[in-house]
Enzyme design. Structure first.
Site, PDB file in Angstrom:
ATOM      1  N   CYS A   2    -106.017  13.811  52.041  1.00 60.27           N
ATOM      2  CA  CYS A   2    -106.316  12.837  53.095  1.00 60.27           C
ATOM      3  C   CYS A   2    -107.765  12.321  53.062  1.00 60.27           C
ATOM      4  O   CYS A   2    -108.676  13.048  52.666  1.00 60.27           O
ATOM      5  CB  CYS A   2    -106.102  13.468  54.457  1.00 60.27           C
ATOM      6  SG  CYS A   2    -104.495  14.203  54.661  1.00 60.27           S
ATOM      7  N   ARG A  27    -107.851  10.220  45.642  1.00 69.17           N
ATOM      8  CA  ARG A  27    -107.678  11.578  46.161  1.00 69.17           C
ATOM      9  C   ARG A  27    -106.199  11.935  46.332  1.00 69.17           C
ATOM     10  O   ARG A  27    -105.861  13.098  46.441  1.00 69.17           O
ATOM     11  CB  ARG A  27    -108.376  11.704  47.521  1.00 69.17           C
ATOM     12  CG  ARG A  27    -109.857  11.455  47.462  1.00 69.17           C
ATOM     13  CD  ARG A  27    -110.445  11.517  48.847  1.00 69.17           C
ATOM     14  NE  ARG A  27    -110.279  12.829  49.438  1.00 69.17           N
ATOM     15  CZ  ARG A  27    -111.122  13.826  49.282  1.00 69.17           C
ATOM     16  NH1 ARG A  27    -112.205  13.674  48.574  1.00 69.17           N
ATOM     17  NH2 ARG A  27    -110.908  14.997  49.842  1.00 69.17           N
ATOM     18  N   TRP A  74    -101.962  12.553  53.471  1.00 75.35           N
ATOM     19  CA  TRP A  74    -101.137  13.350  52.544  1.00 75.35           C
ATOM     20  C   TRP A  74    -100.312  14.246  53.454  1.00 75.35           C
ATOM     21  O   TRP A  74    -100.866  15.106  54.157  1.00 75.35           O
ATOM     22  CB  TRP A  74    -102.051  14.167  51.632  1.00 75.35           C
ATOM     23  CG  TRP A  74    -101.325  15.120  50.737  1.00 75.35           C
ATOM     24  CD1 TRP A  74    -100.851  16.356  51.079  1.00 75.35           C
ATOM     25  CD2 TRP A  74    -100.999  14.941  49.365  1.00 75.35           C
ATOM     26  NE1 TRP A  74    -100.259  16.950  49.998  1.00 75.35           N
ATOM     27  CE2 TRP A  74    -100.331  16.108  48.931  1.00 75.35           C
ATOM     28  CE3 TRP A  74    -101.210  13.908  48.452  1.00 75.35           C
ATOM     29  CZ2 TRP A  74     -99.874  16.266  47.626  1.00 75.35           C
ATOM     30  CZ3 TRP A  74    -100.758  14.079  47.161  1.00 75.35           C
ATOM     31  CH2 TRP A  74    -100.090  15.242  46.755  1.00 75.35           C
ATOM     32  N   ASN A 100    -108.161  14.936  59.058  1.00 70.44           N
ATOM     33  CA  ASN A 100    -107.872  15.686  57.825  1.00 70.44           C
ATOM     34  C   ASN A 100    -107.804  17.159  58.196  1.00 70.44           C
ATOM     35  O   ASN A 100    -108.626  17.630  58.985  1.00 70.44           O
ATOM     36  CB  ASN A 100    -109.000  15.514  56.806  1.00 70.44           C
ATOM     37  CG  ASN A 100    -109.067  14.116  56.245  1.00 70.44           C
ATOM     38  OD1 ASN A 100    -108.198  13.290  56.499  1.00 70.44           O
ATOM     39  ND2 ASN A 100    -110.106  13.840  55.481  1.00 70.44           N
ATOM     40  N   GLY A 101    -106.872  17.880  57.585  1.00 69.23           N
ATOM     41  CA  GLY A 101    -106.778  19.314  57.859  1.00 69.23           C
ATOM     42  C   GLY A 101    -105.519  19.652  58.637  1.00 69.23           C
ATOM     43  O   GLY A 101    -104.593  18.830  58.726  1.00 69.23           O
ATOM     44  N   GLU A 481    -105.190  24.576  29.138  1.00 70.47           N
ATOM     45  CA  GLU A 481    -105.721  23.337  29.712  1.00 70.47           C
ATOM     46  C   GLU A 481    -105.018  22.120  29.080  1.00 70.47           C
ATOM     47  O   GLU A 481    -104.665  21.165  29.769  1.00 70.47           O
ATOM     48  CB  GLU A 481    -107.244  23.269  29.511  1.00 70.47           C
ATOM     49  CG  GLU A 481    -107.922  21.964  29.913  1.00 70.47           C
ATOM     50  CD  GLU A 481    -107.735  21.567  31.362  1.00 70.47           C
ATOM     51  OE1 GLU A 481    -107.202  22.362  32.163  1.00 70.47           O
ATOM     52  OE2 GLU A 481    -108.093  20.420  31.696  1.00 70.47           O
ATOM     53  N   LYS A 485    -102.859  19.329  31.104  1.00 72.61           N
ATOM     54  CA  LYS A 485    -103.137  17.884  31.044  1.00 72.61           C
ATOM     55  C   LYS A 485    -101.849  17.118  30.777  1.00 72.61           C
ATOM     56  O   LYS A 485    -101.562  16.117  31.413  1.00 72.61           O
ATOM     57  CB  LYS A 485    -104.145  17.549  29.934  1.00 72.61           C
ATOM     58  CG  LYS A 485    -105.601  17.866  30.177  1.00 72.61           C
ATOM     59  CD  LYS A 485    -106.250  17.094  31.285  1.00 72.61           C
ATOM     60  CE  LYS A 485    -106.052  17.710  32.613  1.00 72.61           C
ATOM     61  NZ  LYS A 485    -106.879  18.661  33.187  1.00 72.61           N
ATOM     62  N   GLU A 488     -99.246  17.345  33.845  1.00 70.16           N
ATOM     63  CA  GLU A 488     -99.588  16.753  35.143  1.00 70.16           C
ATOM     64  C   GLU A 488     -99.562  15.225  35.124  1.00 70.16           C
ATOM     65  O   GLU A 488     -99.304  14.607  36.149  1.00 70.16           O
ATOM     66  CB  GLU A 488    -100.919  17.276  35.678  1.00 70.16           C
ATOM     67  CG  GLU A 488    -102.146  16.868  34.923  1.00 70.16           C
ATOM     68  CD  GLU A 488    -103.427  17.477  35.510  1.00 70.16           C
ATOM     69  OE1 GLU A 488    -103.474  17.754  36.712  1.00 70.16           O
ATOM     70  OE2 GLU A 488    -104.389  17.655  34.745  1.00 70.16           O
ATOM     71  N   HIS A 504     -93.339  37.176  21.827  1.00 67.82           N
ATOM     72  CA  HIS A 504     -92.711  37.957  22.891  1.00 67.82           C
ATOM     73  C   HIS A 504     -91.826  37.094  23.781  1.00 67.82           C
ATOM     74  O   HIS A 504     -91.712  37.347  24.971  1.00 67.82           O
ATOM     75  CB  HIS A 504     -93.790  38.674  23.703  1.00 67.82           C
ATOM     76  CG  HIS A 504     -94.619  39.573  22.855  1.00 67.82           C
ATOM     77  ND1 HIS A 504     -94.168  40.780  22.373  1.00 67.82           N
ATOM     78  CD2 HIS A 504     -95.865  39.419  22.334  1.00 67.82           C
ATOM     79  CE1 HIS A 504     -95.091  41.338  21.620  1.00 67.82           C
ATOM     80  NE2 HIS A 504     -96.134  40.519  21.578  1.00 67.82           N
ATOM     81  N   LYS A 603    -106.251  14.835  44.065  1.00 71.32           N
ATOM     82  CA  LYS A 603    -107.485  15.162  43.347  1.00 71.32           C
ATOM     83  C   LYS A 603    -108.138  16.397  43.952  1.00 71.32           C
ATOM     84  O   LYS A 603    -108.672  17.235  43.243  1.00 71.32           O
ATOM     85  CB  LYS A 603    -108.434  13.965  43.424  1.00 71.32           C
ATOM     86  CG  LYS A 603    -109.756  14.172  42.717  1.00 71.32           C
ATOM     87  CD  LYS A 603    -109.551  14.281  41.227  1.00 71.32           C
ATOM     88  CE  LYS A 603    -110.816  14.621  40.481  1.00 71.32           C
ATOM     89  NZ  LYS A 603    -110.504  15.203  39.162  1.00 71.32           N
TER      90      LYS A 603
HETATM   91  C1  G6P Z   1    -106.391  19.773  41.830  1.00 69.44           C
HETATM   92  C2  G6P Z   1    -106.819  18.753  40.803  1.00 69.44           C
HETATM   93  C3  G6P Z   1    -107.246  19.454  39.521  1.00 69.44           C
HETATM   94  C4  G6P Z   1    -108.333  20.462  39.810  1.00 69.44           C
HETATM   95  C5  G6P Z   1    -107.925  21.442  40.911  1.00 69.44           C
HETATM   96  C6  G6P Z   1    -109.122  22.245  41.400  1.00 69.44           C
HETATM   97  O1  G6P Z   1    -105.236  20.408  41.413  1.00 69.44           O
HETATM   98  O2  G6P Z   1    -105.760  17.860  40.527  1.00 69.44           O
HETATM   99  O3  G6P Z   1    -107.725  18.497  38.598  1.00 69.44           O
HETATM  100  O4  G6P Z   1    -108.634  21.173  38.647  1.00 69.44           O
HETATM  101  O5  G6P Z   1    -107.423  20.733  42.045  1.00 69.44           O
HETATM  102  O6  G6P Z   1    -110.034  21.344  41.981  1.00 69.44           O
HETATM  103  P1  G6P Z   1    -111.573  21.586  42.132  1.00 69.44           P
HETATM  104  O7  G6P Z   1    -112.082  20.362  42.810  1.00 69.44           O
HETATM  105  O8  G6P Z   1    -111.726  22.820  42.974  1.00 69.44           O
HETATM  106  O9  G6P Z   1    -112.140  21.778  40.770  1.00 69.44           O
END
Ligand code: G6P
Length: 608
Positions: A2, A27, A74, A100-101, A481, A485, A488, A504, A603
């Site tokens: 949000c 976001r 959100w 927000n929250g 990682e 990528k 997602e 395994h 985000k």
């Molecule tokens: C969300 C984002 C990721 C990020 C994670 C942690 O899932 O989409 O890209 O790695 O949050 O976010 P931060 O801001 O704590 O690194």
């Protein structure tokens, strides 16, 4: 997640609010809305879906109001529809709020209100708060908000307007960020710097349990308990062009491409490779305590957790400090052991991730030395820590984290060298390490030149629904990682594993339909990973290798090879991750996915 933006001043508020909403789109959100405060009362417009849908409902010509609040939502309580979108109004229409929250005790507050004849229309916790403020309002909005917040449990960043107080916004925060941008005879309240950057760089950061009353003539800050607070005005270090696309098709591609510069900024002034010395101003005060730490615990979520995993190898290798990493969501609930000499490092791009923030709070309460590795200056995690190191890689807008990962690994590498030098690392070793680190930005630029080869890999395998990513040692974090990528943003299922673990279970999945990405630069485990490649090859798997320049042997085994320059093994993740970012990017584009706004993702995850 949000986003909040509110404006008071002399200009027309609506275009400023809508621009602010658009700048916070990255976001993640599912609905949006605005409330304009004018002579005729409060006019609320809101709708599910994109801001472009909201814009179609707004009358930009028919308004000249100079006060308003706006929101991107959100969904947490209630579906993402028009009714549940913010702003919410009190039943008498006098109060409008964006929030927000989560108000955790909203159900009991709703019952209390119902027993007093006030009914809520939506399913949201926010409408309950609007009604509570309305119910408690006599003739002072700030006072009513304070009274209502004293009864509320949970987290909030809020902005509130009232028909009886034209030209006034009251805002407050607890566990959710809120800043006040200071212009000339105008103020912008926002949850994200990007919403105000085109108007001013002067900001005040609100702290938890603080409340501010803003009008175009000034602002006044107090605590919820009515104690006046004097705030320092600070300057945002980000620039407007950093948050704009600047000719790129997507933020993700822009941010992958700007990694050489981002890392130069991250390293600037911090390493002296001639002397083998690292300067980290943010930890000077705790340097002694940290150097003597008996144990490090790193906690993070998502990509930041993967960077922490690289950090675990670095700290144990270079500084010989026993290190553990823990998902922040697990750490906070598992009764963690914090003994004397434990330092907890929270890693977060945004500095606002709810679980990481809560894990850090827990660690501090148990007496740990709390350190932050954060990108956003002024963020909640940055403010909570005892000390820390900022990434300085500039704003990251694309949901899929790229340059922040590189910045996190680079900061952890510097920190490991810093501690290493104070413990067991020789000066010569530090010199070699820092010289190699200094070369990384230009080496990333070389890797970026292989963009076409990365696109070709994506093209060749984009129809496959399952991919494997395998690496050993420092390349295991890179494997997970790379898999994250891909999944997602392209919605292709991908799994990352330590290469030896393949035997395994996952090896059962290998067929000629399975792309398997091996992160296999030359290093201590090169022969071992070649063995793993052979195992996959003999089962028909489609092998893509990330290898060191000059390694022609691997070409005999792999269908495609992407080369990275030679560097020290602990620094190889900074190079080997780049082709994986590009492969994921191209796969998502080829599949027609919305790269910067992938479905269901945010985000910054500001709820548990
Ligand atoms: C969300 C984002 C990721 C990020 C994670 C942690 O899932 O989409 O890209 O790695 O949050 O976010 P931060 O801001 O704590 O690194």
């Amino acid at each position: 997640m949000c986003g909040i933006v509110g404006y008071v001043g002399s200009r027309e508020a609506l275009p400023i609010l809508v621009e602010g909403l658009k700048r916070m789109e990255y976001r993640g959100y599912d609905s949006s809305g605005v409330a304009m405060l004018g002579d005729g009362g409060i006019a609320v417009t809101k709708s599910a879906g994109r801001i472009s849908v909201l814009e179609q409902c707004l009358d930009f010509d028919g308004t000249n109001e100079t006060t308003g609040i706006a929101h991107t939502r959100w969904a947490t309580h209630g579906a993402p529809n028009d009714t549940n979108a913010h702003p919410h109004c009190s039943a008498d229409g006098r109060i409008a709020i964006v929030h927000n929250g989560i108000i955790e005790n909203y159900d009991s507050l709703r019952t209390y209100l119902r027993n007093n004849g006030v009914e809520c229309k939506s399913e949201t916790d926010t409408e309950v708060l609007a009604n509570l403020i309305g119910f408690l309002y006599k003739d002072d909005l700030e006072k009513a908000v304070k009274l209502a917040l004293r009864e509320s449990r949970g987290t909030y960043g809020i902005a509130v307007v009232c028909t009886d107080e034209p030209g006034v916004i009251v805002a407050a925060k607890k566990g959710s960020p809120l800043i006040i941008g200071i212009g000339t005879d105008e103020y912008i309240v926002a949850s994200d710097q990007s919403a105000i950057l085109s108007h001013t760089k002067q900001v005040v950061y609100l702290e938890d349990d603080e409340i501010v009353r803003v009008s175009k003539d000034g602002f006044r800050t107090t605590t919820l308990e009515d104690i006046p607070v004097t705030k320092d005005v600070e300057e945002i270090e980000w620039t407007l062009d950093q948050i704009e696309l600047g000719g790129f098709e997507h933020y993700m591609l822009k941010e992958i491409t700007e990694q050489p510069d981002a890392l130069r900024d991250c390293l600037r002034g911090r390493i002296d490779s001639r002397e083998g010395v690292v300067h980290l101003g943010g930890i000077v005060d705790i340097s002694r305590e940290l150097t003597r730490a008996k144990r490090l615990v790193m906690t993070a979520c998502g990509t930041a957790w993967h960077a922490a995993l690289v950090g675990e190898y670095l700290f144990e290798d270079l500084a010989r400090i026993p290190t553990e990493i823990e998902y922040a969501s697990e750490f906070r609930y598992r009764n963690p052991i914090i003994e004397d000499g434990t330092a907890v490092i929270a890693i977060s791009q945004s500095g606002e991730t709810a679980d990481t923030l809560a894990a850090l709070t827990e660690a501090k309460q148990r007496g740990a030395l709390a350190i932050g590795v954060v990108n956003v200056v002024g963020s909640s995690i940055a403010r909570l820590t005892d000390a820390g190191v900022f990434l300085h890689v500039g704003p990251e807008i694309g949901v899929a984290s790229t340059k922040a990962f590189s910045g996190q690994v680079a900061v952890l590498a510097m920190l490991a060298c810093y501690l290493g030098r104070r413990r067991h690392m020789s000066q010569q070793h530090a010199i070699e390490f820092l010289e190699a680190l200094e070369r990384i930005p230009e080496q990333i630029a070389t890797v970026l030149e292989q963009n076409d080869a990365c696109r070709a890999v994506a093209e060749a395998h984009v129809e496959r629904d399952n991919w494997l990513y395998l690496g050993r040692g420092y390349h295991y974090p890179v494997a997970i990682e790379g898999a994250l990528k891909l999944k997602e943003i392209s919605y292709i299922h991908a799994e990352g594993l330590p290469a030896a673990e393949m035997k395994h279970g996952p090896i059962a999945l290998i067929t000629d339909q399975m792309p398997v990405v091996f992160i296999a630069p030359q290093g201590t485990q090169y022969d071992k990973i070649i063995g793993n490649i052979e195992e996959v090859r003999s089962r028909g798997g489609r092998i893509i290798a990330i290898a060191t320049e000059g390694d022609t042997y691997i070409e005999r085994l792999a269908e495609s090879v992407i080369y990275i320059p030679h560097t020290l093994e602990p620094l190889q993740p900074l190079l080997s991750v780049v082709p994986l970012q590009l492969i994921a990017y191209h796969a998502a584009v080829l599949r027609g996915c919305n790269v910067d706004k992938p479905r269901n993702l945010a985000k910054s995850v500001t709820v548990e």
